[in-house]
Each structure stands twice: as structure tokens, then as C-alpha cells.
Design an enzyme around this catalytic site. Structure first.
Site, mmCIF file in Angstrom:
data_model
loop_
_atom_site.group_PDB
_atom_site.id
_atom_site.type_symbol
_atom_site.label_atom_id
_atom_site.label_comp_id
_atom_site.label_asym_id
_atom_site.label_seq_id
_atom_site.Cartn_x
_atom_site.Cartn_y
_atom_site.Cartn_z
ATOM 1 N N TYR A 12 -9.107 -10.303 3.128
ATOM 2 C CA TYR A 12 -10.347 -9.582 3.411
ATOM 3 C C TYR A 12 -11.112 -9.186 2.149
ATOM 4 O O TYR A 12 -12.256 -8.734 2.228
ATOM 5 C CB TYR A 12 -10.091 -8.349 4.282
ATOM 6 C CG TYR A 12 -9.139 -7.321 3.717
ATOM 7 C CD1 TYR A 12 -9.505 -6.472 2.687
ATOM 8 C CD2 TYR A 12 -7.858 -7.177 4.258
ATOM 9 C CE1 TYR A 12 -8.631 -5.525 2.180
ATOM 10 C CE2 TYR A 12 -6.979 -6.224 3.763
ATOM 11 C CZ TYR A 12 -7.372 -5.405 2.727
ATOM 12 O OH TYR A 12 -6.505 -4.472 2.234
ATOM 13 N N GLU A 13 -10.496 -9.368 0.975
ATOM 14 C CA GLU A 13 -11.208 -9.091 -0.272
ATOM 15 C C GLU A 13 -12.142 -10.244 -0.653
ATOM 16 O O GLU A 13 -12.954 -10.099 -1.561
ATOM 17 C CB GLU A 13 -10.221 -8.815 -1.400
ATOM 18 C CG GLU A 13 -9.422 -7.530 -1.194
ATOM 19 C CD GLU A 13 -8.390 -7.320 -2.282
ATOM 20 O OE1 GLU A 13 -8.773 -6.910 -3.392
ATOM 21 O OE2 GLU A 13 -7.188 -7.566 -2.028
ATOM 22 N N ASN B 245 1.972 3.541 11.052
ATOM 23 C CA ASN B 245 1.281 3.977 12.268
ATOM 24 C C ASN B 245 1.789 3.126 13.426
ATOM 25 O O ASN B 245 2.383 2.063 13.212
ATOM 26 C CB ASN B 245 -0.243 3.828 12.127
ATOM 27 C CG ASN B 245 -0.659 2.371 11.991
ATOM 28 O OD1 ASN B 245 -0.282 1.691 11.034
ATOM 29 N ND2 ASN B 245 -1.417 1.884 12.955
ATOM 30 N N SER C 216 0.820 -1.211 0.000
ATOM 31 C CA SER C 216 0.000 0.000 0.000
ATOM 32 C C SER C 216 0.853 1.260 0.000
ATOM 33 O O SER C 216 1.760 1.411 0.813
ATOM 34 C CB SER C 216 -0.887 0.013 1.239
ATOM 35 O OG SER C 216 -1.715 -1.114 1.262
ATOM 36 N N HIS D 61 -7.607 3.820 7.564
ATOM 37 C CA HIS D 61 -7.134 3.316 6.268
ATOM 38 C C HIS D 61 -6.290 4.341 5.516
ATOM 39 O O HIS D 61 -5.339 3.988 4.816
ATOM 40 C CB HIS D 61 -8.329 2.889 5.406
ATOM 41 C CG HIS D 61 -7.916 2.382 4.054
ATOM 42 N ND1 HIS D 61 -7.285 1.179 3.880
ATOM 43 C CD2 HIS D 61 -8.031 2.932 2.820
ATOM 44 C CE1 HIS D 61 -7.032 0.997 2.597
ATOM 45 N NE2 HIS D 61 -7.471 2.046 1.921
ATOM 46 N N HIS E 29 -5.668 -9.548 -0.832
ATOM 47 C CA HIS E 29 -5.763 -9.775 0.605
ATOM 48 C C HIS E 29 -6.907 -10.733 0.929
ATOM 49 O O HIS E 29 -7.901 -10.796 0.204
ATOM 50 C CB HIS E 29 -6.017 -8.453 1.344
ATOM 51 C CG HIS E 29 -5.040 -7.366 1.026
ATOM 52 N ND1 HIS E 29 -5.107 -6.626 -0.138
ATOM 53 C CD2 HIS E 29 -3.977 -6.882 1.725
ATOM 54 C CE1 HIS E 29 -4.122 -5.742 -0.146
ATOM 55 N NE2 HIS E 29 -3.425 -5.880 0.962
ATOM 56 N N HIS F 1 -4.413 0.601 -4.534
ATOM 57 C CA HIS F 1 -3.698 -0.472 -5.223
ATOM 58 C C HIS F 1 -4.051 -0.397 -6.707
ATOM 59 O O HIS F 1 -5.198 -0.571 -7.096
ATOM 60 C CB HIS F 1 -4.097 -1.840 -4.654
ATOM 61 C CG HIS F 1 -3.510 -2.124 -3.311
ATOM 62 N ND1 HIS F 1 -2.625 -3.156 -3.086
ATOM 63 C CD2 HIS F 1 -3.660 -1.498 -2.121
ATOM 64 C CE1 HIS F 1 -2.277 -3.154 -1.805
ATOM 65 N NE2 HIS F 1 -2.900 -2.163 -1.215
ATOM 66 N N MET G 249 -1.793 -7.101 7.078
ATOM 67 C CA MET G 249 -2.803 -8.002 6.527
ATOM 68 C C MET G 249 -2.340 -8.667 5.238
ATOM 69 O O MET G 249 -3.165 -8.998 4.382
ATOM 70 C CB MET G 249 -4.109 -7.225 6.289
ATOM 71 C CG MET G 249 -4.647 -6.530 7.529
ATOM 72 S SD MET G 249 -6.051 -5.452 7.141
ATOM 73 C CE MET G 249 -6.206 -4.541 8.712
#
Length: 267
Positions: A92-93, A247, A37, A261, A90, A68, A223
Site C-alpha cells: 500500500y506504500e 485486534n 508494527s 491504525h 508494504h 516504522h 498486510m
């Protein structure tokens, strides 16, 4: 849990995709790069580019994450033939994990020998600062603990052995080379090394989860990456990986800080 072998995961499917790509370009990459990212600008540095949108590549998944680009870029970097993923996939997609890691198998069939992965990650190590770069020396693959693992299902020996060793997942020579080059460039103040922990997402971690992961020995959390590394090593490629600390994980219940995000951009 096992993938449907008619949905683009087989050796023959991967070979067909690799052959299709090789027919479109004269570049014969020995290095494969995955841009995490916010790090897709690296692909723009390649010379003599030939780029393909993921949606145009047979059997290839498509990135659904903002930030992306979703392109596979062939070209040269410092005179070396490379292929670069601008945008990754990922858990989570919603893709099966075998589909997410399919590009690593295609890299192998393109002739890639060394894979370099980058990601954006949250810092768990209290000595880290935002903007630090962490050379990954090892990982914790938490989804893999629960069986969501890219090597689940029938094994094809043409890719690799049934039970691959992961104690040397991250190439130690490349780690040392990166550290030496970083010192030469004067990056000592923000160059770190540590353990990356992969979670499934898409929610960011709770305070209790961050505390647990820190106690388990993780220095950064994200992730992505770990499952790609497993498949790259299964295929016999060397692996080097970096995390950009975007972060710092919240460890204190009195803190007003929150992960978002825009700051992290999905890993």
C-alpha cells in the site's frame, strides 16, 4: 507488470548493496529479523549495534508508515550475529512488490541462513484474543492470486529456481521449537498457531471479507509477511514467523467495533 531491471532489483544491484553493508560492519549475520508494527523494540536489544537509516543504504526502499523506524540494525543477540529490519515495506506504500521484498535478497547475500518475521495482525479465529501470539504455520497470499507476486518477471537462478515449492514455506522444526520454548516459559495461555492471510491494504477488511477469509481457513489477517516469505524461501533461507494479534476482526453487522491504525499500526 514486470519490473524495470534498471531500478535496483537485479542480482548485481542486490550484491552491490550487500557488499556496501558488509564493508561498513564486522557483523556477519546468520539470522535476519523483520520487526513488524510496534515490534521494533527487538532491534534495541541487539548488542554492539551498527545501524543504518534506510535512506542511506544504496538501492534500499524507505518506510513511509508511522511506527516504522526505517533502520537496518546489525549486532549480536544471545551471542549470535544478526541483522534486524526496524520497519518493513508494504504494497500500500506504492512500491513494486519486487522492491518491497528486496531486503530478503540482500539478507541472503549478507550470509543470512534463517529469517524471522513478525507482524501485527487481526484475529479471524474466534478462539483468539487480543494479545495472543500466533506461530504462523502457513499463509494465503491473496495479491499473489491476482499476479501481484514477487517472483513475477525474469528469474535469476543465482537466487533460486523458477518454480519454488511453498508447501514447506514455514520451517516446521522452528515452529516446534518455538512452541516448546513457549510452553517452558509458561506462555501456553496466549500462544497459538495458525494460517496468516495477506491482503494488499491499506483499507481494513469489510465484514464480508473477514467472513470469507475465515471460511478459507485463515486465522489472522494482515498486510505483509507472505511475499517476504516467498522470496526468502526462493533464496533458500529457513523461515519462522509470528503474528501479534492486536485486534479481533469484526464478523457481526450489529457490532460497534472498528479496526483502526493506532490499534494495529499497519502490519
Amino acid at each position: 507488470m514486470f519490473p524495470d531491471l534498471n531500478t535496483g532489483f537485479t542480482y548485481e544491484d542486490c550484491k552491490a548493496t550487500a557488499d556496501w553493508l558488509l564493508a561498513q560492519t564486522d557483523v556477519r549475520p546468520l539470522v535476519g529479523i523483520v520487526c513488524g508494527s510496534g515490534l521494533g523494540g527487538l532491534a534495541d536489544m541487539l548488542k554492539d549495534q551498527v545501524a543504518f537509516n534506510y535512506k542511506d543504504i544504496p538501492n534500499f526502499p524507505q518506510s513511509t508508515v508511522h511506527g516504522h523506524a526505517g533502520r537496518l540494525v546489525f549486532g549480536t543477540l544471545k551471542g549470535r550475529d544478526c541483522v534486524c529490519m526496524q520497519g518493513r515495506f508494504h504494497l500500500y506504500e506504492g512500491y513494486p512488490i519486487q522492491k518491497i521484498t528486496l531486503p530478503m535478497r540482500i539478507f541472503k547475500l549478507l550470509g543470512v541462513e534463517t529469517v524471522m518475521l513478525t507482524n501485527a495482525a487481526g484475529g479471524l479465529n474466534q478462539d483468539f484474543k487480543v494479545g495472543d501470539i500466533m506461530i504462523i504455520k502457513d499463509h494465503l497470499n491473496i495479491p499473489g492470486f491476482a499476479g501481484n507476486h514477487p517472483l513475477v518477471g525474469p528469474n535469476d537462478e543465482r537466487f533460486g529456481v523458477r518454480f519454488p515449492c511453498m508447501s514447506d514455506a514455514y520451517d516446521r522444526e522452528l515452529q516446534q521449537l518455538a512452541m516448546d520454548v513457549g510452553h517452558e516459559l509458561g506462555f501456553t495461555d496466549f500462544l497459538r498457531e495458525g494460517v496468516y492471510c495477506m491482503l494488499g491494504g491499506p483499507s481494513f477488511e469489510t465484514i464480508a471479507e473477514c467472513r470469507m477469509l475465515s471460511k478459507l481457513g485463515a486465522d489472522a489477517v494482515g498486510m505483509s509477511t507472505a511475499h517476504e516469505v516467498v522470496v526468502a524461501r526462493h533464496c533458500g533461507m529457513r523461515v519462522f514467523a509470528l503474528s501479534l494479534i492486536t485486534n479481533l476482526a469484526v464478523m457481526d453487522y450489529d457490532s460497534e467495533e472498528k479496526a483502526n491504525h493506532e490499534e494495529v499500526s499497519g502490519g
